[in-house]
Motif scaffolding. Structure first.
Motif, short mmCIF file in Angstrom:
data_model
loop_
_atom_site.label_atom_id
_atom_site.label_comp_id
_atom_site.label_asym_id
_atom_site.label_seq_id
_atom_site.Cartn_x
_atom_site.Cartn_y
_atom_site.Cartn_z
N PHE A 132 88.54 80.05 73.79
CA PHE A 132 88.06 81.07 74.73
C PHE A 132 87.45 82.27 74.02
CE2 PHE A 132 92.54 81.62 73.90
CZ PHE A 132 92.65 82.94 73.58
N MET A 133 86.97 82.06 72.83
CA MET A 133 86.29 83.13 72.14
C MET A 133 85.06 82.56 71.44
SD MET A 133 88.86 83.63 68.95
CE MET A 133 88.25 85.27 68.69
N GLY A 134 84.15 83.43 71.02
CA GLY A 134 82.94 82.96 70.37
C GLY A 134 83.26 82.25 69.09
N THR A 135 82.81 81.03 68.95
CA THR A 135 83.02 80.25 67.74
C THR A 135 81.70 80.09 67.02
OG1 THR A 135 82.73 78.21 68.97
CG2 THR A 135 84.97 79.02 68.72
N ALA A 136 81.82 79.66 65.77
CA ALA A 136 80.62 79.47 64.97
C ALA A 136 79.69 78.46 65.63
CB ALA A 136 81.01 79.01 63.57
N SER A 137 78.46 78.82 65.75
CA SER A 137 77.49 77.96 66.43
C SER A 137 77.19 76.74 65.59
CB SER A 137 76.20 78.74 66.70
OG SER A 137 75.22 77.90 67.25
N ALA A 138 77.10 75.58 66.28
CA ALA A 138 76.81 74.33 65.58
C ALA A 138 75.33 74.00 65.58
CB ALA A 138 77.59 73.18 66.24
N ALA A 139 74.49 74.84 66.20
CA ALA A 139 73.06 74.57 66.26
C ALA A 139 72.48 74.57 64.86
CB ALA A 139 72.36 75.60 67.13
N ASP B 87 68.34 65.38 70.86
CA ASP B 87 67.18 66.20 71.24
C ASP B 87 66.30 66.35 70.01
OD1 ASP B 87 65.34 67.84 72.33
OD2 ASP B 87 66.71 69.49 72.81
N LEU B 88 65.14 65.68 70.03
CA LEU B 88 64.25 65.71 68.86
C LEU B 88 63.60 67.07 68.69
CD1 LEU B 88 62.53 62.23 69.15
CD2 LEU B 88 64.61 62.87 67.95
N ALA B 89 63.51 67.87 69.76
CA ALA B 89 62.94 69.21 69.65
C ALA B 89 64.02 70.17 69.17
CB ALA B 89 62.36 69.66 70.99
N GLY B 90 64.53 69.91 67.99
CA GLY B 90 65.68 70.66 67.50
C GLY B 90 65.35 71.83 66.63
N GLY B 91 64.07 72.17 66.48
CA GLY B 91 63.73 73.36 65.72
C GLY B 91 63.64 73.10 64.23
N GLY B 92 64.32 73.96 63.44
CA GLY B 92 64.17 73.96 61.99
C GLY B 92 65.03 72.95 61.27
N GLN C 74 64.28 61.38 78.48
CA GLN C 74 63.36 62.27 79.18
C GLN C 74 62.65 63.12 78.14
OE1 GLN C 74 65.81 64.44 81.95
NE2 GLN C 74 65.76 62.81 83.49
N GLY C 75 61.39 62.77 77.87
CA GLY C 75 60.65 63.47 76.83
C GLY C 75 61.29 63.23 75.48
N PRO C 76 61.63 64.29 74.76
CA PRO C 76 62.24 64.11 73.43
C PRO C 76 63.76 64.03 73.47
CG PRO C 76 61.75 66.42 73.76
CD PRO C 76 61.30 65.71 75.02
N ASN D 229 63.41 68.37 58.88
CA ASN D 229 62.98 68.33 60.27
C ASN D 229 61.54 68.84 60.42
OD1 ASN D 229 63.18 67.84 62.98
ND2 ASN D 229 64.44 69.62 63.46
N PRO D 230 60.58 68.23 59.74
CA PRO D 230 59.20 68.76 59.79
C PRO D 230 58.54 68.62 61.15
CG PRO D 230 59.26 66.64 58.66
CD PRO D 230 60.69 67.03 58.89
N SER D 231 59.04 67.74 62.05
CA SER D 231 58.41 67.55 63.36
C SER D 231 59.17 68.26 64.47
CB SER D 231 58.32 66.05 63.68
OG SER D 231 57.55 65.37 62.72
N GLY D 232 60.20 69.01 64.13
CA GLY D 232 61.06 69.59 65.16
C GLY D 232 60.39 70.62 66.04
N ARG D 233 59.38 71.30 65.54
CA ARG D 233 58.73 72.36 66.31
C ARG D 233 57.43 71.90 66.97
NH1 ARG D 233 61.33 77.07 65.15
NH2 ARG D 233 62.52 77.16 63.18
N ALA D 234 57.11 70.63 66.84
CA ALA D 234 55.88 70.12 67.44
C ALA D 234 56.02 70.00 68.94
CB ALA D 234 55.53 68.77 66.82
N ALA D 235 54.87 70.01 69.65
CA ALA D 235 54.91 69.87 71.12
C ALA D 235 55.45 68.51 71.52
CB ALA D 235 53.50 70.08 71.69
N ASN D 236 55.10 67.47 70.77
CA ASN D 236 55.63 66.12 70.99
C ASN D 236 56.24 65.65 69.68
OD1 ASN D 236 56.11 63.37 71.46
ND2 ASN D 236 54.33 63.19 72.82
N PRO D 237 57.54 65.91 69.46
CA PRO D 237 58.14 65.63 68.15
C PRO D 237 58.02 64.16 67.74
CG PRO D 237 59.58 67.00 69.48
CD PRO D 237 58.49 66.54 70.39
#
Length: 663
Positions: A192-199, A209-214, A252-254, A393-401
């Protein structure tokens, strides 16, 4: 002492270090905790006096509390942040003994909030460090009051005794741990408290989710340890290369996600020749999904489990501590058995969107023509393994990963390879889905188990053929070599530390009342089966040893049973000095303490002033009721007489012939 005031900082810094070691706080929360302590250290180093600004500091702490409460993160993290702020404020303000004791209490409360949230072996080291720092702070506070009554240079407190106190506390704690009933509160602030983000970190998830960013960062958190029977060669344990968690059938999409109508996979026949068996030690996870080998036939003991989405097996209730299960399986590459696919199910497993056109094109490019399903799957799998594996993750920021992965970069992590192959198979009319789980981690020879961490999280493909699901893994082999055929990636020291953590979890965290009963039964069996083979000594030797022991005890306790001598011997404070001067100037019959001290002054004129002052303090203690006024001075005087010798003529007064010693 120059470092005396820094000791007040120790318990709070150790409590902060213990909080960092649990990994349950976000970096922003850790910064809020550390900032007041850092500011207090700067003020202490520069010797600033902020006492006249205490009103502003108190108003600032109140504003911080209200602002933190308004964020809506819950009262528990607000209380922790506020405690750190108040502790830092107390450190920067002038502090007397009551305020210094408050700092130890604050450190204890902060440490306690961390202690209920972890059972890791590393935390035991932090617990011992906190115990030592609190003992040092309390010892310093109590020592300064008594040392101020002594004359001369202020001696430091006996810090050398602290390791002995810690060892005794550890021994007492271990004893109570073994004999007291097992209690588990199941309380974890991380819930019930903020934990370290796993993103952005490697790890198992219930979707893709292929659109995962960096880039994807490594994540060494242990999720599973697999211990085959003792003495088993790790190379002879088949069927553990892939540990299946759940299947993702909706795209659904990526993004791939669980389809609610996915049926649970069937179990194979129980037992059988060649069946594998091992203990799986599952650690608490957010999803509560059990990752198991293909062909699993049994789980023991019978635990509260349930079927979840994607054909997964999950804990019915959230786990807060490691949980062992005895798993049996039949090795094989085939996926879970299932009844024939319905028309609706078949349609869902062949869905493709317009954004997946790149998968259709590459399917025809890599495997042209009409091929049987097994050959088609092997061709696509072999072709995709020619791409490059990377966590950048070189394709993570593309419109269609996915399209960017196939047409441009041809490099990515396992989710790209699994998604591409599953969509390519669907484009050719083969039902396919993505599966999330783990690859087998490195073998730890020191502990005799496989170590699976979040770094081994993996995605692969299951496709429908010949009435059951088949397994294909298109990710290049360089992404994870077989740990049984390669050298462990962990160094020698890391493997030993991991083994210690495993043994800690196995014999301490999982220690239960059943273990207590088993241990007591073992002791009882050994005592009952013990044969007395020692030959008793002769009666004379026994009596001689008994008399020698009695004489030694009587000599060592003579100060308790010997009658209190009259005169100076009746004053407890003078007994150390009496012991030092008994041979050169024993008290005479009827001689008072003052007269005896004055006689000592005639033997050592250079100490006459000190002895006269001591005589005055003795009179004040005996007649004025002042406790402890003469004790410290008498001990110092006794030390000054060490090594001093005198000759006493027959029938005369002691005459000095040596004045060696402390003057």
């Amino acid at each position: 002492m120059r470092l005396a005031r820094w000791i007040d900082h120790l318990p709070l810094w150790v409590a902060f270090g213990a909080a960092v070691s649990t990994d349950i706080y976000e970096p922003g929360e850790l910064a809020v905790m550390a900032l007041p302590l850092v500011a207090a250290a700067v003020v202490e180093a520069l010797r600033w006096d902020l006492g006249r600004h205490h009103r502003w500091l108190e108003a600032g702490a109140l504003v911080f509390f209200l602002a933190d409460l308004a964020r809506g993160r819950g009262i528990f993290p607000v209380a922790i942040h506020t405690l750190f702020v108040l502790a830092g404020m107390r450190l920067v303000l002038p502090r007397a003994l009551p305020q210094r004791r408050q700092l130890v209490l604050m450190g204890f409360l902060l440490f306690l909030t961390t202690a209920v949230s972890t059972t890791d072996l590393v935390f035991l080291a932090w617990a011992l460090l906190w115990l030592g720092s609190a003992a040092a702070a309390l010892l310093q506070q109590s020592w300064e009051g008594s040392a101020s009554l002594r004359r001369g240079v202020l001696s430091p407190p006996p810090y050398a005794r602290i390791p002995g106190w810690i060892g005794a506390t550890l021994l007492i704690g271990a004893t109570f741990f073994l004999i007291l009933p097992r209690l588990q509160a199941g309380f974890r602030p991380a819930a019930f408290m903020g934990t370290a983000s796993a993103a952005g970190r490697a790890g198992f998830g219930d979707q893709v989710d292929l659109a995962g960013g960096g880039p994807i960062e490594p994540n060494p958190e242990v999720v599973l340890r697999i211990a085959p029977p003792s003495g088993t060669d790790p190379a002879t344990v088949p069927g553990l290369d892939l540990l299946r968690g759940l299947a993702l059938e909706t795209v659904q999409g990526p993004r791939w996600s669980v389809w609610d109508q996915t049926p649970a996979g069937g179990r194979g026949p129980q037992g059988g020749a060649g069946a594998g068996r091992a203990e799986f030690l599952f650690y608490p996870s957010a999803q509560g999904i059990l990752t198991l080998p293909y062909g699993t036939t049994g789980l023991a003991p019978d635990m509260p489990l349930r079927r979840g989405g994607g054909g997964s097996i999950r804990w019915r209730f959230p786990r807060t501590s490691p949980m062992p299960l005895e798993v049996t399986w039949i090795p094989g590459d085939a996926g879970p058995a299932e009844a024939a696919l319905s028309s609706r199910r078949l349609e869902h497993l062949l869905e493709l969107g317009p954004e997946h056109e790149a998968a259709r094109r590459w399917s025809l490019r890599l495997a042209p023509g009409i091929l049987p399903t097994p050959e088609l799957a092997r061709t696509l799998e072999r072709s995709l393994r020619g791409f490059r594996y990377t966590l950048d993750n070189p394709s993570g920021r593309a419109a269609n990963p996915l399209e960017d992965f196939l047409d441009r970069t041809q490099a990515g992590h396992c989710e790209y390879f699994a998604s591409a192959m599953a969509l390519m198979l669907r484009a050719r009319g083969v039902p396919a889905r993505v599966v999330n789980g783990f690859r087998l981690g490195p073998w730890i020879p020191e502990g005799g188990y496989f170590r699976v961490s979040q770094d081994q999280a993996h995605s692969w493909v299951e496709y429908w053929d010949q009435g059951r699901w088949q397994v294909a893994d298109p990710t290049p082999a360089a992404a994870g070599l077989d740990p049984r055929e390669s050298q462990p990636s962990l160094g020698f020291l890391s493997r030993w530390l991991d083994t210690l953590r495993y043994e800690w979890d196995r014999h301490v965290v999982r220690f239960s009342d059943q273990d207590q009963v088993a241990g007591l039964s073992w002791i009882q069996a050994r005592i009952q089966g013990w044969e007395w083979r020692w030959k008793a000594p002769s009666a004379r030797l026994s009596w001689g040893l008994a008399l020698a022991a009695a004489a030694w005890i009587a000599w060592r306790t003579r100060r308790f049973w010997r009658p209190t001598p009259a005169g100076p011997g009746a004053v407890r404070a003078l007994r150390p000095l009496l012991a030092r001067t008994r041979r050169v100037a024993a008290p005479l019959a009827g001689e008072t303490a003052r007269a005896w001290l004055l006689r000592l002054a005639t033997l050592r004129p250079e100490r006459a002033g000190t002895l006269l002052e001591l005589a005055g303090r003795v009179d004040a203690e005996v007649y004025g009721g002042r406790n402890g006024a003469a004790s410290a001075m008498a001990k110092a005087e006794a030390a000054a007489w060490r090594g001093w010798k005198a000759s006493v003529p027959p029938g005369g007064t002691a005459r000095s012939h040596s004045t060696s010693g402390n003057h």
